[in-house]
Scaffold this motif. Structure first.
Motif, PDB file in Angstrom:
ATOM      1  N   LEU A  87       3.667  -4.914  -1.869  1.00 26.67           N
ATOM      2  CA  LEU A  87       2.658  -4.640  -0.840  1.00 26.67           C
ATOM      3  C   LEU A  87       3.216  -3.712   0.231  1.00 26.67           C
ATOM      4  O   LEU A  87       2.535  -2.764   0.668  1.00 26.67           O
ATOM      5  N   TYR A  88       4.448  -3.950   0.656  1.00 34.35           N
ATOM      6  CA  TYR A  88       5.085  -3.091   1.660  1.00 34.35           C
ATOM      7  C   TYR A  88       5.251  -1.668   1.143  1.00 34.35           C
ATOM      8  O   TYR A  88       5.021  -0.691   1.873  1.00 34.35           O
ATOM      9  N   LEU A  89       5.616  -1.538  -0.133  1.00 29.73           N
ATOM     10  CA  LEU A  89       5.762  -0.211  -0.741  1.00 29.73           C
ATOM     11  C   LEU A  89       4.417   0.515  -0.771  1.00 29.73           C
ATOM     12  O   LEU A  89       4.338   1.721  -0.471  1.00 29.73           O
ATOM     13  N   ILE A  90       3.343  -0.209  -1.096  1.00 24.83           N
ATOM     14  CA  ILE A  90       2.000   0.390  -1.116  1.00 24.83           C
ATOM     15  C   ILE A  90       1.612   0.868   0.284  1.00 24.83           C
ATOM     16  O   ILE A  90       1.073   1.969   0.458  1.00 24.83           O
ATOM     17  N   VAL A  91       1.895   0.035   1.300  1.00 25.91           N
ATOM     18  CA  VAL A  91       1.568   0.394   2.683  1.00 25.91           C
ATOM     19  C   VAL A  91       2.336   1.644   3.109  1.00 25.91           C
ATOM     20  O   VAL A  91       1.777   2.558   3.738  1.00 25.91           O
ATOM     21  N   LEU A  92       3.628   1.700   2.760  1.00 21.98           N
ATOM     22  CA  LEU A  92       4.443   2.866   3.115  1.00 21.98           C
ATOM     23  C   LEU A  92       3.907   4.135   2.463  1.00 21.98           C
ATOM     24  O   LEU A  92       3.775   5.180   3.122  1.00 21.98           O
ATOM     25  N   ILE A  93       3.585   4.054   1.183  1.00 16.94           N
ATOM     26  CA  ILE A  93       3.113   5.243   0.456  1.00 16.94           C
ATOM     27  C   ILE A  93       1.789   5.724   1.017  1.00 16.94           C
ATOM     28  O   ILE A  93       1.597   6.922   1.273  1.00 16.94           O
ATOM     29  N   GLN A  94       0.847   4.790   1.241  1.00 19.78           N
ATOM     30  CA  GLN A  94      -0.460   5.214   1.753  1.00 19.78           C
ATOM     31  C   GLN A  94      -0.335   5.807   3.155  1.00 19.78           C
ATOM     32  O   GLN A  94      -1.051   6.747   3.500  1.00 19.78           O
ATOM     33  N   ARG A  95       0.593   5.275   3.961  1.00 14.84           N
ATOM     34  CA  ARG A  95       0.782   5.810   5.317  1.00 14.84           C
ATOM     35  C   ARG A  95       1.311   7.244   5.253  1.00 14.84           C
ATOM     36  O   ARG A  95       0.832   8.129   5.978  1.00 14.84           O
ATOM     37  N   GLN A  96       2.313   7.475   4.381  1.00 20.30           N
ATOM     38  CA  GLN A  96       2.887   8.815   4.277  1.00 20.30           C
ATOM     39  C   GLN A  96       1.893   9.813   3.695  1.00 20.30           C
ATOM     40  O   GLN A  96       1.894  10.990   4.076  1.00 20.30           O
ATOM     41  N   VAL A  97       1.041   9.345   2.771  1.00 20.95           N
ATOM     42  CA  VAL A  97       0.069  10.243   2.146  1.00 20.95           C
ATOM     43  C   VAL A  97      -1.117  10.502   3.064  1.00 20.95           C
ATOM     44  O   VAL A  97      -1.594  11.633   3.200  1.00 20.95           O
ATOM     45  N   MET A  98      -1.586   9.435   3.733  1.00 21.15           N
ATOM     46  CA  MET A  98      -2.828   9.537   4.501  1.00 21.15           C
ATOM     47  C   MET A  98      -2.628  10.145   5.883  1.00 21.15           C
ATOM     48  O   MET A  98      -3.541  10.785   6.413  1.00 21.15           O
ATOM     49  N   GLU A  99      -1.446   9.944   6.494  1.00 22.63           N
ATOM     50  CA  GLU A  99      -1.267  10.371   7.886  1.00 22.63           C
ATOM     51  C   GLU A  99      -1.500  11.865   8.079  1.00 22.63           C
ATOM     52  O   GLU A  99      -2.303  12.252   8.950  1.00 22.63           O
TER      53      GLU A  99
END
Length: 371
Positions: free
Chosen positions: A297-309
């Motif tokens: 879950l933490y990995l998913i949050v990190l990836i979406q943050r880096q992609v979406m920001e």
């Protein structure tokens, strides 16, 4: 060297000196007047509501401003109360279950020490006794050096932490003072908003007013866009975390998701401030499946943050995604965590100055055009 070329160089140096002095003057003035700058931003935020109440409800503007400030304070207080209530509920639950988990963790550490560390220690002792005396002495000296370094680092950390406690408490009176002055200034600025605009129109030249209005509108739009982008990113993170915690059947998922969404405001550290200690704790307390699930879950949050920001920031502020990504990286390299917010803001300012034709006017001044 021609005379015109010399004049151009002198004008360029003059511009550079004026810009440098302006930066230092603005920085110094900001340190003295930041409560009133905060008040201007709050006044910009509540002005649409004040104008609406003044026109539709026919309230005097002063009463409309007081009502708008009251609504803003009530909204912020309501959100804080809701968050505190959720956190208190969650911490009450944690206070019940954490002691049991700590006992399990202590038993696990004890078992690990008896079954793993002690046999390893016996083997190391045997190997140590087989070494020559000079080798043994070298190992002892190295161990002592490492111990001294660890003790110095821990002692220095505790010293700095204790020294900073009075500093933290000293912020409280200053924070209260800033809030009071900001709210009072917000009332007076918003109440006399249009009087200030008329006064500025009479003082400033037409060219400065036109450029200033363009810059003000662009910055206001960019500021609202930046706030909207951050709110969107935090909402996405909170939603993903909430769904993940519900799938993992974690108790008080809503409270934990809100807490993680709140710390997501912190640049770079963000959700890791909660996830990393939590995962490490679970991994050492015989809850490895949940630790793996939270890690995913933490990995998913990190990836979406880096992609979406970069994408969300570019859409909300109106910047190119690549330019936004570059500004984030440069801001982080120059200013650290603060640069992740300052980078896009600086890019917006530069773009706004370009839209207002400031660069063109400066260049014309340098080359001697438009005299």
């Amino acid at each position: 060297m021609s005379l015109n070329y010399l004049y151009s160089v002198l004008r360029l140096i003059l511009i550079f000196v004026l810009i440098t002095l302006s930066v230092f003057v603005i920085y110094y003035l900001f340190s003295l007047t930041y409560p009133f700058i905060i008040a201007i931003f709050i006044a910009l935020l509540i002005n649409p509501l004040v104008n609406f109440m003044e026109k539709k409800s026919r309230l005097p503007r002063s009463f409309a401003v007081m009502f708008a400030i009251f609504l803003l304070i009530s909204l912020i207080s309501g959100i804080l109360i809701l968050l505190v209530a959720e956190i208190v509920t969650g911490t009450t639950y944690l206070a019940k279950v954490v002691p049991g988990h700590l006992n399990l963790l202590a038993m696990y550490i004890e078992d690990f020490f008896v079954n793993k560390i002690m046999p390893m220690y016996s083997q190391l002792t045997y190997l140590f006794n087989t070494l020559e005396s000079n080798q043994q002495q070298s190992i002892i000296v190295n161990i002592q050096n490492i111990g001294e370094q660890i003790a110095f680092s821990v002692g220095n950390f505790i010293k700095k932490f204790l020294e900073n406690i009075p500093v933290i408490f000293s912020w409280l009176p200053n924070t209260a003072t800033v809030i009071i002055f900001s709210l009072l200034a917000t009332f007076f600025i918003s109440k006399d908003w249009y009087k200030f605009k008329v006064t500025l129109k009479t003082i400033l030249p037409q060219k400065v007013r036109t450029s200033g209005q363009t810059i003000s509108e662009e910055l206001k739009k960019a500021l609202l866009g930046f706030i909207r982008a951050q709110a969107t990113l935090i909402s996405i993170t909170t939603t993903i975390v909430l769904i993940g915690l519900l799938i993992l059947r974690v108790d008080y998922a809503i409270t934990i998701a809100l807490l993680i969404g709140l710390v997501d405001i912190l640049p770079y550290i963000g959700t890791g401030l909660v996830f990393v200690p939590w995962i490490i704790y679970l991994a050492f307390s015989d809850s490895l499946p949940l630790a793996i699930g939270l890690g995913v879950l933490y990995l998913i949050v990190l990836i979406q943050r880096q992609v979406m920001e970069p994408k969300v920031l570019s859409e909300s502020i109106g910047l190119d995604p690549l330019a936004t990504l570059i500004s984030l990286f440069i801001g982080y390299k120059l200013l650290g965590f603060l640069g992740l917010a300052a980078g896009p803001v600086a890019l917006v300012v530069l773009r706004t100055l370009h839209s207002a034709g400031v660069y063109e006017e400066l260049w014309n001044f340098v080359v001697g055009k438009g005299k």
